[in-house]
Motif scaffolding. Structure first.
Motif, PDB file in Angstrom:
ATOM      1  N   PHE A  89      -5.229  11.262 -13.710  1.00  0.00           N
ATOM      2  CA  PHE A  89      -5.829  11.749 -12.464  1.00  0.00           C
ATOM      3  C   PHE A  89      -5.804  10.654 -11.398  1.00  0.00           C
ATOM      4  CE2 PHE A  89      -8.679  14.667 -15.221  1.00  0.00           C
ATOM      5  CZ  PHE A  89      -7.661  15.591 -15.309  1.00  0.00           C
ATOM      6  N   GLU A  90      -6.093   9.427 -11.812  1.00  0.00           N
ATOM      7  CA  GLU A  90      -6.095   8.311 -10.868  1.00  0.00           C
ATOM      8  C   GLU A  90      -4.694   8.067 -10.331  1.00  0.00           C
ATOM      9  OE1 GLU A  90      -7.624   5.469  -8.445  1.00  0.00           O
ATOM     10  OE2 GLU A  90      -8.722   6.883  -9.719  1.00  0.00           O
ATOM     11  N   ARG A  91      -3.692   8.220 -11.200  1.00  0.00           N
ATOM     12  CA  ARG A  91      -2.309   8.068 -10.731  1.00  0.00           C
ATOM     13  C   ARG A  91      -1.991   9.129  -9.693  1.00  0.00           C
ATOM     14  NH1 ARG A  91       3.582   7.951 -13.856  1.00  0.00           N
ATOM     15  NH2 ARG A  91       4.766   8.395 -11.963  1.00  0.00           N
ATOM     16  N   GLY A  92      -2.462  10.357  -9.916  1.00  0.00           N
ATOM     17  CA  GLY A  92      -2.227  11.427  -8.952  1.00  0.00           C
ATOM     18  C   GLY A  92      -2.785  11.079  -7.590  1.00  0.00           C
ATOM     19  N   LYS A  93      -3.964  10.446  -7.572  1.00  0.00           N
ATOM     20  CA  LYS A  93      -4.569  10.044  -6.297  1.00  0.00           C
ATOM     21  C   LYS A  93      -3.708   8.994  -5.590  1.00  0.00           C
ATOM     22  CE  LYS A  93      -8.236  12.598  -6.246  1.00  0.00           C
ATOM     23  NZ  LYS A  93      -8.414  13.641  -5.196  1.00  0.00           N
ATOM     24  N   ARG A  94      -3.186   8.053  -6.377  1.00  0.00           N
ATOM     25  CA  ARG A  94      -2.329   7.018  -5.771  1.00  0.00           C
ATOM     26  C   ARG A  94      -1.045   7.634  -5.219  1.00  0.00           C
ATOM     27  NH1 ARG A  94      -3.636   4.205 -10.602  1.00  0.00           N
ATOM     28  NH2 ARG A  94      -1.493   4.510 -11.370  1.00  0.00           N
ATOM     29  N   GLU A  95      -0.508   8.615  -5.939  1.00  0.00           N
ATOM     30  CA  GLU A  95       0.722   9.278  -5.498  1.00  0.00           C
ATOM     31  C   GLU A  95       0.528   9.933  -4.132  1.00  0.00           C
ATOM     32  OE1 GLU A  95       3.711   9.491  -6.740  1.00  0.00           O
ATOM     33  OE2 GLU A  95       3.620   9.025  -8.876  1.00  0.00           O
ATOM     34  N   GLU A  96      -0.658  10.485  -3.883  1.00  0.00           N
ATOM     35  CA  GLU A  96      -0.906  11.170  -2.620  1.00  0.00           C
ATOM     36  C   GLU A  96      -0.639  10.251  -1.433  1.00  0.00           C
ATOM     37  OE1 GLU A  96      -4.769  12.898  -2.525  1.00  0.00           O
ATOM     38  OE2 GLU A  96      -4.453  14.130  -4.319  1.00  0.00           O
ATOM     39  N   ALA A  97      -1.116   9.012  -1.519  1.00  0.00           N
ATOM     40  CA  ALA A  97      -0.931   8.063  -0.415  1.00  0.00           C
ATOM     41  C   ALA A  97       0.549   7.769  -0.202  1.00  0.00           C
ATOM     42  CB  ALA A  97      -1.694   6.772  -0.707  1.00  0.00           C
ATOM     43  N   TRP A  98       1.303   7.665  -1.292  1.00  0.00           N
ATOM     44  CA  TRP A  98       2.735   7.384  -1.166  1.00  0.00           C
ATOM     45  C   TRP A  98       3.478   8.578  -0.572  1.00  0.00           C
ATOM     46  CZ3 TRP A  98       2.826   5.546  -6.949  1.00  0.00           C
ATOM     47  CH2 TRP A  98       2.156   4.334  -7.048  1.00  0.00           C
ATOM     48  N   ILE A  99       3.093   9.778  -0.986  1.00  0.00           N
ATOM     49  CA  ILE A  99       3.745  10.977  -0.448  1.00  0.00           C
ATOM     50  C   ILE A  99       3.490  11.087   1.050  1.00  0.00           C
ATOM     51  CG2 ILE A  99       3.798  13.494  -0.490  1.00  0.00           C
ATOM     52  CD1 ILE A  99       2.932  13.293  -3.461  1.00  0.00           C
ATOM     53  N   ILE A 100       2.257  10.877   1.459  1.00  0.00           N
ATOM     54  CA  ILE A 100       1.898  10.964   2.873  1.00  0.00           C
ATOM     55  C   ILE A 100       2.673   9.924   3.680  1.00  0.00           C
ATOM     56  CG2 ILE A 100       0.024  10.574   4.523  1.00  0.00           C
ATOM     57  CD1 ILE A 100      -1.843  11.875   2.412  1.00  0.00           C
ATOM     58  N   ARG A 101       2.806   8.733   3.129  1.00  0.00           N
ATOM     59  CA  ARG A 101       3.593   7.686   3.798  1.00  0.00           C
ATOM     60  C   ARG A 101       5.025   8.148   4.026  1.00  0.00           C
ATOM     61  NH1 ARG A 101       5.380   3.368  -0.290  1.00  0.00           N
ATOM     62  NH2 ARG A 101       6.587   5.244  -0.817  1.00  0.00           N
ATOM     63  N   ASP A 102       5.625   8.763   2.994  1.00  0.00           N
ATOM     64  CA  ASP A 102       7.015   9.205   3.107  1.00  0.00           C
ATOM     65  C   ASP A 102       7.152  10.375   4.083  1.00  0.00           C
ATOM     66  OD1 ASP A 102       7.761   7.288   1.315  1.00  0.00           O
ATOM     67  OD2 ASP A 102       7.910   8.638  -0.407  1.00  0.00           O
ATOM     68  N   LEU A 103       6.192  11.286   4.095  1.00  0.00           N
ATOM     69  CA  LEU A 103       6.251  12.417   5.015  1.00  0.00           C
ATOM     70  C   LEU A 103       6.159  11.942   6.462  1.00  0.00           C
ATOM     71  CD1 LEU A 103       4.001  15.072   3.203  1.00  0.00           C
ATOM     72  CD2 LEU A 103       6.492  14.893   3.178  1.00  0.00           C
ATOM     73  N   ARG A 104       5.290  10.984   6.697  1.00  0.00           N
ATOM     74  CA  ARG A 104       5.165  10.434   8.052  1.00  0.00           C
ATOM     75  C   ARG A 104       6.440   9.714   8.455  1.00  0.00           C
ATOM     76  NH1 ARG A 104      -1.094   8.404   7.173  1.00  0.00           N
ATOM     77  NH2 ARG A 104      -2.089  10.319   7.949  1.00  0.00           N
ATOM     78  N   ALA A 105       7.049   9.004   7.511  1.00  0.00           N
ATOM     79  CA  ALA A 105       8.301   8.308   7.807  1.00  0.00           C
ATOM     80  C   ALA A 105       9.415   9.296   8.131  1.00  0.00           C
ATOM     81  CB  ALA A 105       8.705   7.437   6.614  1.00  0.00           C
ATOM     82  N   ALA A 106       9.295  10.525   7.594  1.00  0.00           N
ATOM     83  CA  ALA A 106      10.288  11.570   7.856  1.00  0.00           C
ATOM     84  C   ALA A 106      10.017  12.294   9.169  1.00  0.00           C
ATOM     85  CB  ALA A 106      10.312  12.564   6.706  1.00  0.00           C
ATOM     86  N   GLY A 107       8.966  11.909   9.877  1.00  0.00           N
ATOM     87  CA  GLY A 107       8.696  12.479  11.195  1.00  0.00           C
ATOM     88  C   GLY A 107       7.587  13.514  11.248  1.00  0.00           C
ATOM     89  N   MET A 108       6.956  13.815  10.136  1.00  0.00           N
ATOM     90  CA  MET A 108       5.869  14.798  10.147  1.00  0.00           C
ATOM     91  C   MET A 108       4.563  14.143  10.579  1.00  0.00           C
ATOM     92  SD  MET A 108       6.613  16.956   6.644  1.00  0.00           S
ATOM     93  CE  MET A 108       8.264  16.854   5.919  1.00  0.00           C
ATOM     94  N   GLU A 109       3.717  14.927  11.207  1.00  0.00           N
ATOM     95  CA  GLU A 109       2.390  14.457  11.584  1.00  0.00           C
ATOM     96  C   GLU A 109       1.400  14.979  10.551  1.00  0.00           C
ATOM     97  OE1 GLU A 109       1.520  15.471  15.617  1.00  0.00           O
ATOM     98  OE2 GLU A 109       3.086  14.150  16.427  1.00  0.00           O
ATOM     99  N   VAL A 110       0.869  14.065   9.744  1.00  0.00           N
ATOM    100  CA  VAL A 110       0.056  14.425   8.593  1.00  0.00           C
ATOM    101  C   VAL A 110      -1.392  13.990   8.791  1.00  0.00           C
ATOM    102  CG1 VAL A 110      -0.225  14.192   6.092  1.00  0.00           C
ATOM    103  CG2 VAL A 110       2.071  14.149   7.100  1.00  0.00           C
ATOM    104  N   GLU A 111      -2.300  14.890   8.491  1.00  0.00           N
ATOM    105  CA  GLU A 111      -3.721  14.578   8.465  1.00  0.00           C
ATOM    106  C   GLU A 111      -4.196  14.731   7.022  1.00  0.00           C
ATOM    107  OE1 GLU A 111      -5.780  15.932  12.573  1.00  0.00           O
ATOM    108  OE2 GLU A 111      -4.961  17.583  11.372  1.00  0.00           O
ATOM    109  N   ASP A 112      -4.721  13.650   6.448  1.00  0.00           N
ATOM    110  CA  ASP A 112      -5.173  13.699   5.064  1.00  0.00           C
ATOM    111  C   ASP A 112      -6.688  13.769   4.930  1.00  0.00           C
ATOM    112  OD1 ASP A 112      -5.365  11.142   6.060  1.00  0.00           O
ATOM    113  OD2 ASP A 112      -4.902  10.160   4.163  1.00  0.00           O
TER     114      ASP A 112
END
Length: 219
Positions: free
Chosen positions: A13-36
């Motif tokens: 579960f803790e790994r899943g939480k860490r993954e969220e931050a990495w996914i959001i970073r990649d989505l923003r780098a791809a040009g999306m505007e993300v609110e977490d």
């Protein structure tokens, strides 16, 4: 009662939480505007239905999603083992992980969005599987009605299977209570004298005999 998870599951579960931050970073780098976080509360996007007896917490939301025009999208992140991820890539989330599909659509509906973005991450190689989903109103209606019937219905729901060896039962956190005779945690949810009400409260009939309770929760 509540689930009791071993250390290995808590680490997952803790790994899943860490993954969220990495996914959001990649989505923003791809040009999306993300609110977490919800700008109104400063916390996760939280949804509450049926007087608070049904709900959940969404991962994020985003605009400027490729192919999505100006629409706001609900985002749902899930990690997968190698076999699960390969099945997801081959068959899509609706066929491969229907529970995830339902969850994503419920959150999108409750947020007032007509589209969502499901992102599966392969734990083996960190590959992404991304699907943009249009809101499935039929699935939302069916599962809201199912939740309502379970929450406010008299008696416990029927077992998904009478055999503990059934594969879905093997993966269930309540297998020991359902098939093994383990006593559930003592709370209002498991008490024959209590009932949830649509105003969000629980009504206790402990001071009266069980067979005198109006609409009792009995097998």
């Amino acid at each position: 009662g509540t689930r009791n998870f071993e250390g290995r599951m808590l680490r997952l579960f803790e790994r899943g939480k860490r993954e969220e931050a990495w996914i959001i970073r990649d989505l923003r780098a791809a040009g999306m505007e993300v609110e977490d976080v919800d700008p109104e509360t400063g916390r996760q996007f939280e949804f509450s239905k049926l007087g608070g007896h049904f709900g959940g917490s969404g991962d994020a939301r985003a605009t400027k999603v490729p192919g999505g025009g100006k629409a706001m999208h609900t985002l749902e992140f899930k990690t997968h083992r190698n076999t699960s991820f390969n099945h997801l890539v081959k068959n899509g989330v609706k066929k491969s992980k229907f529970v995830h599909y339902v969850q994503t659509n419920l959150y999108a509906s409750w947020a007032g969005h007509t589209s969502s973005l499901y992102i599966g991450v392969g734990k083996n190689d960190d590959d992404y599987h991304i699907e943009r989903l249009k809101l499935d109103a039929k699935v939302v209606a069916e599962h809201e009605a199912k939740a309502e019937s379970i929450i406010f219905g008299a008696g416990k729901p029927s077992q998904i299977s009478t055999k503990a060896s059934f594969y879905k039962c093997q993966m269930c956190g309540f297998k020991k209570q359902c098939h093994g005779g383990k006593k559930p945690d003592e709370n209002c949810r498991t008490c024959v004298y209590s009932r949830p009400h649509r105003d969000g409260t629980w009504r206790c009939g402990y001071s009266r005999r069980a067979w005198e309770i109006e609409d009792p929760i009995l097998p």
